[in-house]
Scaffold this active site. Structure first.
Site, PDB file in Angstrom:
ATOM      1  N   ASP A 462       0.827  -1.203   0.000  1.00 10.83           N
ATOM      2  CA  ASP A 462       0.000   0.000   0.000  1.00 10.83           C
ATOM      3  C   ASP A 462       0.869   1.263   0.000  1.00 10.83           C
ATOM      4  O   ASP A 462       2.059   1.218   0.318  1.00 10.83           O
ATOM      5  CB  ASP A 462      -0.891  -0.031   1.260  1.00 10.83           C
ATOM      6  N   ASP A 522     -10.778   2.096  -3.085  1.00 11.54           N
ATOM      7  CA  ASP A 522     -11.319   1.820  -1.747  1.00 11.54           C
ATOM      8  C   ASP A 522     -12.837   1.840  -1.793  1.00 11.54           C
ATOM      9  O   ASP A 522     -13.490   1.528  -0.805  1.00 11.54           O
ATOM     10  CB  ASP A 522     -10.825   2.875  -0.747  1.00 11.54           C
TER      11      ASP A 522
HETATM   12  C1  GLA Z   1      -5.661   2.118   2.386  1.00 11.66           C
HETATM   13  C2  GLA Z   1      -6.057   0.969   1.482  1.00 11.66           C
HETATM   14  C3  GLA Z   1      -7.109   0.123   2.160  1.00 11.66           C
HETATM   15  C4  GLA Z   1      -6.578  -0.391   3.485  1.00 11.66           C
HETATM   16  C5  GLA Z   1      -6.115   0.781   4.340  1.00 11.66           C
HETATM   17  C6  GLA Z   1      -5.412   0.302   5.601  1.00 11.66           C
HETATM   18  O1  GLA Z   1      -6.687   3.003   2.535  1.00 11.66           O
HETATM   19  O2  GLA Z   1      -6.510   1.446   0.251  1.00 11.66           O
HETATM   20  O3  GLA Z   1      -7.499  -0.948   1.336  1.00 11.66           O
HETATM   21  O4  GLA Z   1      -5.517  -1.276   3.246  1.00 11.66           O
HETATM   22  O5  GLA Z   1      -5.218   1.630   3.634  1.00 11.66           O
HETATM   23  O6  GLA Z   1      -4.969   1.350   6.362  1.00 11.66           O
END
Ligand code: GLA
Length: 753
Positions: A462, A522
């Protein structure tokens, strides 16, 4: 195949030709990029400039660069259109010197990733009076061409490079530019503008490819559709700021170029130094947007994703993030893993929160010690327990970032990237300076150590800080990132890497060279995903799109959608589940179990089948196709009363063959009908009463069941679907879903023995 004769270059792909030639003055004249032609057509295809030069600046007698289609253009010598290269000297003028054709691809030396597996590479060496050299590279990959440029300072003085595009080309004709723009939880919103005399610029300036402006874009002839008309697709194998522009000249030539964004870009090239622009992808189709998408999908699956993962099926995963966020311990995870395993998931992913003091997003990034309170047996015990349940184990990392509240920051505050001003934060974090070797070593050592400490076969990588305040050094940051990824995963090719950047903030071909899949967004609301996955499908295949079913009402939209539709949309990507499984009622468990079984049966088709967007009337329709089999998904947004007839139209079928179409079995929750239940139940029920609520947990009603046989040609013309709900009672053969309803149909060719 690449051929050359008397200064004429002919690059032939499976169904296209790309032709250019050396002009008597040394510049490269672009002749054709489109349907297959013969090299002998060159003269017929060439532009015939008129002789009335008027106020134009002439490069030499009878040659006005401003009106010619060129492969590359200098500045200050009569061509006043946009130049792909800017140096600190006033004018640039590159002319042909020599060329080479080599087998395979010419490896890039900077560490940028590149497409693999082309048969030949053409390198055209261009020279400049000041001792500067430009090398233009061309590779053909089946239906796709790649181009890139390298600038070498062979002079005795330093140069300042402020712009170097990967390619520039002048295409005859008028075009519309389709781009995909958006932001967090709103990726890939498609829009189209006509390219006219004013320059249309499509650019990201954050330091990343970004969800603000996706690097891939299209140029289409007005009137082009999904399966007709001439369309060009472009993309960049790069994850940093990008730039593309298109502009139509008075003579009707459209200049298009793409490369690293020149915004804040300035690089010193000492004598002997070279600068390598990323590889750009160019694709033409005479069969519309769908034609371009099909070629780009094949290109990504065959030449971009890591070799080990090429056409290798991706597992159905469960991710704990939306269900647990930071609130978990080993027992809760094992409980979820047991439930996920029973439903049919093959991979259990532990997301954020397993390390340091990471109980919210304020602390811990940069640290790699496992939180002993949450995971007293460490990652190894957790992974072993998950493995014992028959599932693989995967883990989340955010290695590029650091929270000021972390052990790492306290020990090395100078490792965080700042721009000399007071720090500005994104999600309470700063980026680490990946241009520093010691920072890269720290990441490589720590991520590798964790990966080797347990049986981890999947990584979610990420990155949640949306910009690099670095100007030209952003290029070095991206090179640093590629170096780290190469060092960690190059020797662990079996690990499935899913890249993520707050969703789709870095959905690009550069990341795909390392990670065979990317988390699209997301936003998992299926109706939003119709836009996001549809947008991505123009440029990327389903096998690279992480698509999860999450809870309803949805966390970002509050929209309540049927579980059926959440599954049906996610089928057209890499299916996963991301919700608290403890709260599922028995009918939901059954539905999910059946979704996963269905997906596994047709996984090859969903992930690697030929994908088509079907232009429909009042629904979104996606189709995937393999040999003798097709699956179509039909998705509704808002319904209206008294809906008209609806047909399902497929494409790519054999007209004279017969097919059987069957809807995928799906069901409706009885609770969805509220007081309307009185129309089907023998007794009167309180819509808010316990009987209906209990029934809703255990009973469903069949929905949209349909079966028919028809010829391929009837299916292409459009076969009539069963009626939609009309307020006249429940018809089990009808489609009764209401808003956000959807159906999936499997269409098989009937083999006549
Ligand atoms: C980001 C990612 C999510 C999740 C969060 C965790 O927002 O896009 O899918 O992994 O971080 O903090």
């Amino acid at each position: 195949m690449i051929s050359h004769e008397n200064g004429l270059f002919h690059l032939q792909g499976e169904d296209f030709s790309y032709l250019f030639r050396v002009m008597p003055t040394g510049q490269l004249e672009h002749l054709h990029f489109g349907a297959r032609v013969s090299a002998e057509d060159a003269e017929a295809l060439a532009c015939k400039p008129h002789l009335g030069w008027g106020g134009s600046v002439l490069y030499s007698e009878g040659v006005c660069l401003d009106v010619l289609p060129l492969e590359w253009s200098g500045s200050g010598r009569g061509d006043y259109r946009e130049t792909p290269l800017e140096l600190n000297c006033a004018a640039t003028d590159f002319t042909y010197e020599s060329h080479t054709v080599m087998e395979g691809e010419a490896e890039m030396v900077s560490g940028l990733p590149q497409a693999r597996g082309c048969s030949q590479t053409l390198c055209v060496n261009m020279t400049h009076p000041g001792g500067i050299r430009l090398r233009l590279y061309y590779c053909v990959f089946g239906g796709v061409l790649t181009r890139r440029a390298v600038l070498c300072n062979n002079s005795s003085e330093s140069l300042w490079l402020t712009k170097l595009m990967s390619f520039s080309v002048d295409l005859p004709g008028s075009y519309e530019m389709t781009t995909f723009d958006g932001g967090w939880i709103a990726e890939m919103r498609r829009s189209k503008v006509a390219v006219g005399a004013g320059r249309v610029v499509h650019e990201s300036t954050t330091g990343f490819s970004s969800f603000l402006h996706q690097p891939g874009f299209l140029l289409s002839q007005p009137g082009a559709g999904e399966d007709h008309g001439q369309v060009y697709g472009f993309n960049l194998v790069y994850s940093g700021s990008h730039y593309a522009s298109a502009q139509r000249s008075l003579q009707g030539l459209t200049r298009v170029m793409q490369g690293i964004s020149p915004d804040n870009f300035c690089r010193e090239l000492a004598p002997g130094e070279a600068f390598e622009a990323p590889e750009a992808v160019l694709c033409w189709s005479g069969k519309g947007f769908g034609g371009v998408s099909e070629k780009l999908h094949r290109f990504v699956n065959s030449h971009i994703v890591p070799k080990y993962w090429q056409y290798r099926q991706r597992p159905v995963l469960y991710n704990d993030w939306e269900g647990c966020m930071f609130d978990f311990n080993e027992n809760r995870l094992i409980d979820l893993a047991k439930r996920a395993g029973k439903l049919g998931c093959e991979l259990f992913v532990l997301d954020d929160g397993w390390f340091g003091k990471r109980n919210n997003d304020l602390a811990g990034l940069g640290d790699y010690t496992v939180n002993p309170k949450k995971l007293p047996g460490g990652l190894k015990r957790l992974a072993d327990r998950v493995n014992a349940l028959g599932m693989q184990f995967g883990l989340w990392f955010e290695p590029e970032a650091v929270n000021p509240d972390s052990e790492l920051y306290r020990a090395h505050p100078d490792w965080a990237l700042t721009d000399g001003l007071s720090p500005v934060y994104g999600r309470n974090e700063l980026l680490l300076d990946l241009t520093k070797p010691e920072v890269r070593d720290y990441i490589v050592e720590n991520v590798s150590r964790v990966l080797d400490s347990a049986n981890i076969t999947y990584v979610k990588w990420d990155m949640n800080r949306h910009s690099i305040a670095l100007g030209a050094r952003a290029y070095d940051y991206i090179l640093g990132l590629y170096d780290v990824l190469r060092r960690i995963f190059g020797c662990r090719e079996h690990i499935l890497l899913e890249s993520c950047a707050s969703g789709g903030n870095r959905f690009d071909l550069g990341m795909l060279c390392f990670s065979p899949q990317i988390w699209c967004s997301d936003d998992t609301d299926p109706i939003e995903r119709l836009t996001i996955q549809d947008g991505l499908s123009y440029l990327y295949p389903q096998s690279v799109m992480g698509a999860h079913v999450s809870a309803a009402p949805h966390a970002q939209t509050l929209r309540a959608t049927p579980l059926t539709t959440r599954g049906n949309v996610s089928f057209f990507g890499v299916l996963g589940y991301e919700l608290d499984l403890k709260h599922l009622v028995s009918v939901e468990e059954k539905q999910i179990g059946s979704q996963i079984r269905f997906y596994k049966t047709y996984r090859e088709l969903f992930q690697f089948g030929t994908f088509r967007r079907i232009e429909g009337e009042d629904a979104v329709c996606w189709q995937v196709s393999g040999e003798g089999i097709h699956i179509a998904g039909l998705f509704h947004r808002l319904v209206s009363a008294a809906p008209g007839y609806q047909r399902l139209r497929l494409r790519g079928l054999r007209h004279d063959r017969r097919y059987v179409l069957k809807s995928r079995e799906q069901s409706l929750r009885v609770g969805q009908f509220g007081a309307l239940v009185k129309h089907v139940a023998p007794v009167s029920l309180d819509p808010n009463g316990i009987v209906l609520r209990t029934a809703d947990r255990h009973y469903t009603m069949p929905d949209g069941t349909q079966e028919l046989t028809a010829t391929g040609s009837a299916l292409e013309s459009g076969v009539m679907l069963s009626p939609r709900f009309m307020g006249t009672g429940f018809d089990p053969k009808g489609r009764n879903q209401g808003d956000f309803g959807s159906n999936v149909y499997v269409v098989r060719e009937i083999f006549q023995g």
